[in-house]
Design a protein around this motif. Structure first.
Motif, PDB file in Angstrom:
ATOM      1  N   ASN A   1       0.752  -0.431  -5.736  1.00 12.30           N
ATOM      2  CA  ASN A   1      -0.067  -1.316  -4.510  1.00 12.30           C
ATOM      3  C   ASN A   1      -0.172  -2.767  -5.069  1.00 12.30           C
TER       4      ASN A   1
ATOM      5  N   ASP B   1       1.183  -0.931  -0.044  1.00 16.28           N
ATOM      6  CA  ASP B   1      -0.093   0.203   0.112  1.00 16.28           C
ATOM      7  C   ASP B   1       1.126   0.800  -0.169  1.00 16.28           C
ATOM      8  N   TRP B   2       1.406   1.574  -1.275  1.00 16.75           N
ATOM      9  CA  TRP B   2       2.157   2.703  -1.500  1.00 16.75           C
ATOM     10  C   TRP B   2       1.669   4.131  -1.474  1.00 16.75           C
ATOM     11  N   ASN B   3       2.406   4.759  -0.804  1.00 20.64           N
ATOM     12  CA  ASN B   3       1.079   6.267  -1.307  1.00 20.64           C
ATOM     13  C   ASN B   3       2.056   6.875  -2.561  1.00 20.64           C
TER      14      ASN B   3
ATOM     15  N   SER C   1       5.923   6.082   3.075  1.00 27.00           N
ATOM     16  CA  SER C   1       5.913   6.661   2.148  1.00 27.00           C
ATOM     17  C   SER C   1       4.627   5.387   1.895  1.00 27.00           C
ATOM     18  N   GLY C   2       4.806   4.752   2.439  1.00 30.74           N
ATOM     19  CA  GLY C   2       3.179   3.413   3.045  1.00 30.74           C
ATOM     20  C   GLY C   2       4.125   1.904   3.983  1.00 30.74           C
TER      21      GLY C   2
ATOM     22  N   LYS D   1       0.482   4.347  -7.008  1.00 34.54           N
ATOM     23  CA  LYS D   1      -0.515   3.309  -6.793  1.00 34.54           C
ATOM     24  C   LYS D   1       0.092   2.363  -7.749  1.00 34.54           C
TER      25      LYS D   1
END
Length: 151
Positions: free
Chosen positions: A60, A52-54, A139-140, A57
């Motif tokens: 993800n 779940d990387w901000n 970053s996630g 996407k």
């Protein structure tokens, strides 16, 4: 003469700034490697399970059955109670927290992760395990799995 120096200083700043603009950064999730400090075992990459990387996407990923994913990976052989280190490579991020656990069927064992040398000790019980490394970063979040046999 004064305008000549202003021109030279202006050109200097232009060249200085062009060096900053040309840099590229990698904001992708890291690659996680596990290895023993003694170097007896080869380095093995763990597989991305849930991301779940901000930042972007496109990185993800969601895996519903991480145990099946871990079983498909190459088996890494370690000794019981052995110290194992991890290496986080690639990507530009700051980890807020890292947790390590091993699973044997439904039995989860949380392992103490030492931030100072990025290491942990495997359990003393022998058998086949799924290793799970969870990374909470600026970053996630990222989760990695692997297939471990402790002998």
């Amino acid at each position: 003469m004064n305008t000549f120096f202003k021109l030279i200083i202006g050109l200097f700043f232009v060249f200085l700034l062009t060096g900053c603009i040309g840099e590229e950064y990698d904001f992708s999730p890291p690659t996680v490697l596990v290895f023993t400090p003694s170097g007896i075992n080869e380095q093995e990459d763990l597989t991305e399970a849930n991301i779940d990387w901000n930042y972007d996407k496109k990185y993800n990923k969601e895996t519903k059955d991480i145990q099946s994913l871990a079983k498909k990976q190459n088996i890494m052989y370690f000794n019981s109670g052995q110290q194992v280190q991890i290496s986080l490579e690639n990507g530009d991020f700051n980890p807020n927290g890292i947790s390590v656990s091993v699973w044997q069927k439904e039995n989860k064992i949380n392992l103490e992760y030492k931030k100072s040398d990025q290491s942990f000790y495997l359990p003393n019980e022998k058998g086949e395990y799924m290793i799970v490394i969870d990374i909470d970063a600026d970053s996630g979040n990222a989760q990695y799995v692997g297939n471990v046999f402790i002998q």
